[in-house]
Design a protein around this motif. Sequence first.
Motif, PDB file in Angstrom:
ATOM      1  N   HIS A  66      16.992  -3.221   6.075  1.00 33.52           N
ATOM      2  CA  HIS A  66      18.262  -2.522   5.946  1.00 33.52           C
ATOM      3  C   HIS A  66      18.313  -1.626   4.712  1.00 33.52           C
ATOM      4  N   ASP A  67      17.323  -1.723   3.840  1.00 27.45           N
ATOM      5  CA  ASP A  67      17.296  -0.824   2.682  1.00 27.45           C
ATOM      6  C   ASP A  67      16.712   0.541   3.030  1.00 27.45           C
ATOM      7  N   ARG A  68      16.461   0.784   4.366  1.00 25.76           N
ATOM      8  CA  ARG A  68      16.030   2.069   4.915  1.00 25.76           C
ATOM      9  C   ARG A  68      14.580   2.406   4.594  1.00 25.76           C
ATOM     10  N   THR A  69      13.812   1.455   4.113  1.00 24.03           N
ATOM     11  CA  THR A  69      12.437   1.745   3.719  1.00 24.03           C
ATOM     12  C   THR A  69      11.434   1.115   4.683  1.00 24.03           C
ATOM     13  N   ILE A  70      10.283   1.796   4.818  1.00 21.80           N
ATOM     14  CA  ILE A  70       9.116   1.260   5.517  1.00 21.80           C
ATOM     15  C   ILE A  70       8.126   0.829   4.445  1.00 21.80           C
ATOM     16  N   LYS A  71       7.658  -0.390   4.536  1.00 20.97           N
ATOM     17  CA  LYS A  71       6.656  -0.858   3.577  1.00 20.97           C
ATOM     18  C   LYS A  71       5.409  -1.253   4.350  1.00 20.97           C
TER      19      LYS A  71
ATOM     20  N   CYS B 204      12.481   2.694  14.375  1.00 22.89           N
ATOM     21  CA  CYS B 204      13.785   3.086  14.912  1.00 22.89           C
ATOM     22  C   CYS B 204      14.867   2.639  13.945  1.00 22.89           C
ATOM     23  N   ALA B 205      16.031   3.277  14.049  1.00 23.67           N
ATOM     24  CA  ALA B 205      17.088   3.043  13.070  1.00 23.67           C
ATOM     25  C   ALA B 205      18.439   2.980  13.754  1.00 23.67           C
TER      26      ALA B 205
ATOM     27  N   VAL C   9       1.347   7.247   6.151  1.00 23.43           N
ATOM     28  CA  VAL C   9       2.768   7.148   6.511  1.00 23.43           C
ATOM     29  C   VAL C   9       3.443   8.504   6.323  1.00 23.43           C
ATOM     30  N   ASN C  10       2.895   9.502   6.982  1.00 23.34           N
ATOM     31  CA  ASN C  10       3.498  10.835   7.010  1.00 23.34           C
ATOM     32  C   ASN C  10       4.206  11.033   8.346  1.00 23.34           C
ATOM     33  N   LYS C  11       5.401  11.598   8.300  1.00 21.28           N
ATOM     34  CA  LYS C  11       6.194  11.758   9.515  1.00 21.28           C
ATOM     35  C   LYS C  11       5.547  12.783  10.437  1.00 21.28           C
ATOM     36  N   ILE C  12       5.453  12.391  11.732  1.00 21.03           N
ATOM     37  CA  ILE C  12       4.855  13.270  12.738  1.00 21.03           C
ATOM     38  C   ILE C  12       5.936  13.891  13.613  1.00 21.03           C
ATOM     39  N   THR C  13       6.655  13.039  14.338  1.00 17.73           N
ATOM     40  CA  THR C  13       7.612  13.529  15.331  1.00 17.73           C
ATOM     41  C   THR C  13       8.863  12.666  15.329  1.00 17.73           C
ATOM     42  N   PRO C  14      10.046  13.260  15.307  1.00 20.41           N
ATOM     43  CA  PRO C  14      11.276  12.491  15.530  1.00 20.41           C
ATOM     44  C   PRO C  14      11.623  12.474  17.020  1.00 20.41           C
ATOM     45  N   LEU C  15      12.127  11.342  17.499  1.00 17.40           N
ATOM     46  CA  LEU C  15      12.507  11.188  18.907  1.00 17.40           C
ATOM     47  C   LEU C  15      14.004  10.895  18.956  1.00 17.40           C
ATOM     48  N   LYS C  16      14.752  11.777  19.607  1.00 19.11           N
ATOM     49  CA  LYS C  16      16.202  11.616  19.688  1.00 19.11           C
ATOM     50  C   LYS C  16      16.650  11.731  21.131  1.00 19.11           C
ATOM     51  N   CYS C  17      17.278  10.655  21.602  1.00 18.25           N
ATOM     52  CA  CYS C  17      17.816  10.668  22.958  1.00 18.25           C
ATOM     53  C   CYS C  17      19.008   9.732  23.088  1.00 18.25           C
TER      54      CYS C  17
ATOM     55  N   ASP D 196       0.809  -1.210   0.000  1.00 22.91           N
ATOM     56  CA  ASP D 196       0.000   0.000   0.000  1.00 22.91           C
ATOM     57  C   ASP D 196       0.846   1.266   0.000  1.00 22.91           C
ATOM     58  N   CYS D 197       2.031   1.188   0.628  1.00 24.76           N
ATOM     59  CA  CYS D 197       2.855   2.385   0.725  1.00 24.76           C
ATOM     60  C   CYS D 197       4.305   1.979   0.989  1.00 24.76           C
ATOM     61  N   SER D 198       5.239   2.746   0.460  1.00 27.40           N
ATOM     62  CA  SER D 198       6.665   2.552   0.712  1.00 27.40           C
ATOM     63  C   SER D 198       7.289   3.921   0.959  1.00 27.40           C
ATOM     64  N   GLU D 199       8.023   4.021   2.064  1.00 24.20           N
ATOM     65  CA  GLU D 199       8.561   5.320   2.470  1.00 24.20           C
ATOM     66  C   GLU D 199       9.979   5.143   3.000  1.00 24.20           C
ATOM     67  N   ILE D 200      10.848   6.107   2.681  1.00 28.33           N
ATOM     68  CA  ILE D 200      12.198   6.107   3.238  1.00 28.33           C
ATOM     69  C   ILE D 200      12.097   6.493   4.706  1.00 28.33           C
ATOM     70  N   GLY D 201      12.581   5.627   5.592  1.00 31.51           N
ATOM     71  CA  GLY D 201      12.402   5.853   7.014  1.00 31.51           C
ATOM     72  C   GLY D 201      13.541   6.573   7.701  1.00 31.51           C
ATOM     73  N   ASP D 202      14.779   6.450   7.187  1.00 32.57           N
ATOM     74  CA  ASP D 202      15.923   7.071   7.851  1.00 32.57           C
ATOM     75  C   ASP D 202      17.107   7.047   6.900  1.00 32.57           C
TER      76      ASP D 202
END
Length: 715
Positions: free
Chosen positions: A554-559, A300-301, A314-322, A275-281
Motif C-alpha cells: 500500500h506504500d505504492r512501491t515495488i520492491k 496492478c493498483a 524494473v523499467n516501465k514498458i507498457t501501461p494497461l488501462k481498461c 535489489d530495486c525499489s520503484e514507485i509503481g502507481d
Amino acid sequence: MTMEVDEEQNNPPTPTLTPEPLPVPPCVNVSTPTLQPSLPQPNLPSSVFPPLLVPPIAPIPSVPRPLAPLPVRPTITHLPQQNGEAGGSGSDSDRDDSSHSRAAPSPMEYEISEESRQVRERQEKALQDLLMKRRAFALAVPTNDFAVRARLRRLGEPITLFGEREMERRDRLRMIMVKLDAEGQLDRLLKAHEDEEAAAAAAGIEDDVEGPQTYPFYTEGSNALLEARAYIAKYSIVKSALRLERARRRRDDPDEDFNAEMDWALRQASNLALDCSEIGDDRALTGCSFSHDGKILATCAMSGATKLWSMPQVNKITPLKCHTERATDVAFSPVHNHLATASADRTAVLWNTEGSVLKKFSGHLDRLARVAFHPSGKYLGTTSFDKTWRLWDIDTGSELLLQEGHSRSVYGLCFHRDGSLAASCGLDALARVWDLRTGRSILALEGHVKPVYGISFSPNGYHLATGGEDNTCRIWDLRKKSSLYTIPAHSKLISQVKFEPQEGYFLATASYDMTAKVWSARDFKPIKTLSGHEDKVTSLDISEDGQYIATVAHDRTIKLWSSRNSVEENGMDVEEFIVGDEKGWTTGFDYQAWANRKTFEVRDKLIFKYQKGNHIVQIVDEDGFNKCTKVNKGVLFTGDDVITLSKAGRKWYTCGVKEHCMEGQKLYINVVKKKKKKKKRKTKKKKGVNSGISSANGIMVSWFPVLISAVVLMG
C-alpha cells in the motif's frame, strides 16, 4: 442401717389411688404425666414415727434413641397411658417401629423453595434444548436456499426475516422442523406434501412456485465443459506421470542428491537482498506477477491501471488501462506472454504484452478478488465476492464452470501443477480442493478460525499452503487429508502465500505487518525476513528460477529482492547447456566432441531439446552406455528435459528409441566441483606529481627543525 431397711421392707405398702384420665382435645398434643397422689397422713409427732428413708434409685440405662428426621411430621395425638407406661417406658420394638416410620417420610412432607424450583426449571429447559439440538442435527435439511424457502412456505412460516442470511434461514428451518417433530406434526405435513407432489406428477403439472423437493447434487453442464474435463484429464495424466517418474529417479539415482540441492536453494534464499525499489502507481498496489520467462513483471493498483516492467532493471514498458474500478489481481500465463487482470468492476480481462485487450470475461455478480491460469494455459479461473469461482475458456471467452461451495465470499484460487486439481479459499475460513476432471469437492480443509486469503500448491504435488486473517500459515498434506504444520508466521493477517515454482524448496508469505518472510519447505523454519515496506504488503510473486521475489504494498512501491548478486559474489554462476546446441538431441551428431569443448560443474543444467515421440533420454551407467541397454527407470520423454547436475562425477545419457544409441546418439560428461572465483584486489596507482609533492613535503617537514636551529645560532 440394715435393720431399718428390713423394717421398712416388712411394712405393708401404702395404697395409692389412680385418678381417671381427663379427656384431651384432638388438636392439642399434650402428654399428661401419670398422677400418683398418696393418702393424707395424720399429723403425728416425729418422736412416735421415725423419719422415712428414701431407697437409692437405680441408674436408668442409656438406650440410644433414633434421631428425628428433619422434615416436620404431622401432628399426632398421644393418649396418656396408665401404670407409668408413658414417655420412655415403651418397649424397644415399639421404638424401632416408630423410627422406621419416621425414616421414610412421604414426598408430600418436603417443602421446596422458590429458588430451588427455578433452578430445576432451568435445568429441565436446558436438557430439552440439548435434546432438540440433537434432533435438529439428525434431521435432513436442504442446503439450497430456494428449497429452504419453499419448505418454510409449505410449513406456514415466513420465508425470510429482515436481515436474515442463508445459513441463518436454514438454521431457523431446522429448529421449526424439530418443534413440529416434537409435537408429532412434521410427518403429517411432509406426507401431505408428498401426496400433493405425487398427484401433481400424475397429472403432469409442475409446481413452478415452490420448486422440486428433491434436486440432484450435480447440475448438467455444457458440451464445452465436457470437452474441457476430457482435455484436463488427458493433460493431467501425462503431467502426473512425469512428476512421479522424476520423483522415482531422484530417489533411485545415486547421482541425485536432493538434500544438497535443497541446502543450496535455501542458502540462496537466505541471501536475498533488496535489489530495486520503484514507485509503481499513484495509488496502492494490489497484485504482481512474473512472466514465465522472468523477463517481465506486471503490477496492478487501486487506480485500475496495470503496468508492465522490464526485469531486472524494473523499467516501465507498457501501461494497461481498461477497468473502470480498482484492479484486484494480475497473473501471467504459464505458457504464453499473455496476462489476465481482475477488477472490482466484476470483470476479468485478457491482455497481451503490447497492451491490447484479447478477451473480456463478464458474468460474476460481485467484485472479483483473484485470478489464476490453469497450467495448460487454456483456461482461466476467477474468484468473486458472489460466493462462487468460475472457469473460463481463453480461446472462446465462454464460461465453462460456475462453482459454488463456500458459504462466504471466495477469495483465493490456485491450480495443481498437474492440472487435475484446483484449490479455493474464502472468507468462511475454509479451503476446498476440487477435482476438475469430475467436478467433485474431494477435500474440505478446516483449521483456520478466520478468513483465508492466500493459497498455493507445492510443486511436489502433495503439499498445500494456506494463509489468512488468523496470522497463521497452515501446511496441508493431501495424502493424509490433514494439517501437517501450523506456522505462526506474522503479527497481522497474511495476504498471500507462494511456493518456489521450480521445486518447492521454500515458501514465501506476505503480510499486513509490512514484511514478507521466506520459510524452509523442509522443516518450515524461517530463513529470511524481507523488511523495507512502509505499509501493508498486499501481494508477492517468485520468478521461475527462484532468484527473484517481487513484493507490492500500500506504500505504492515495488520492491525486488534478488539472490543473484550473492551468487555472483560467491562465484557460483549457474550455466545452462543445450545438448547439441542448435541441433538438439538427435541422430547424426558427435555429442562426445561437443562435450569435450565444455566444462560441466555442479549446479549446471543440461537441457535436452527434441521432437517429442521421436527420441527419449535415458539416464544409464557406464555399462548401459557401452552396450546401449534400454532401461525402465530414469527415462525422460517430454521433448524439453532439464537435468540439474547436483553431484560431481561421470554421467551417461543415451536414447532408447530403436537403434539411435548404436548410431551415436549418446552423451558422456564429467562433472567437476564448482570453484569460487577469486576477487581481484583493485590497487590505486599514485601519480608521479602527487608522489613528488608528497615527498617534497616530507623533505620540508623533516628539515624544518634544522633550519630553525641554524637561524637561532646565527642570530
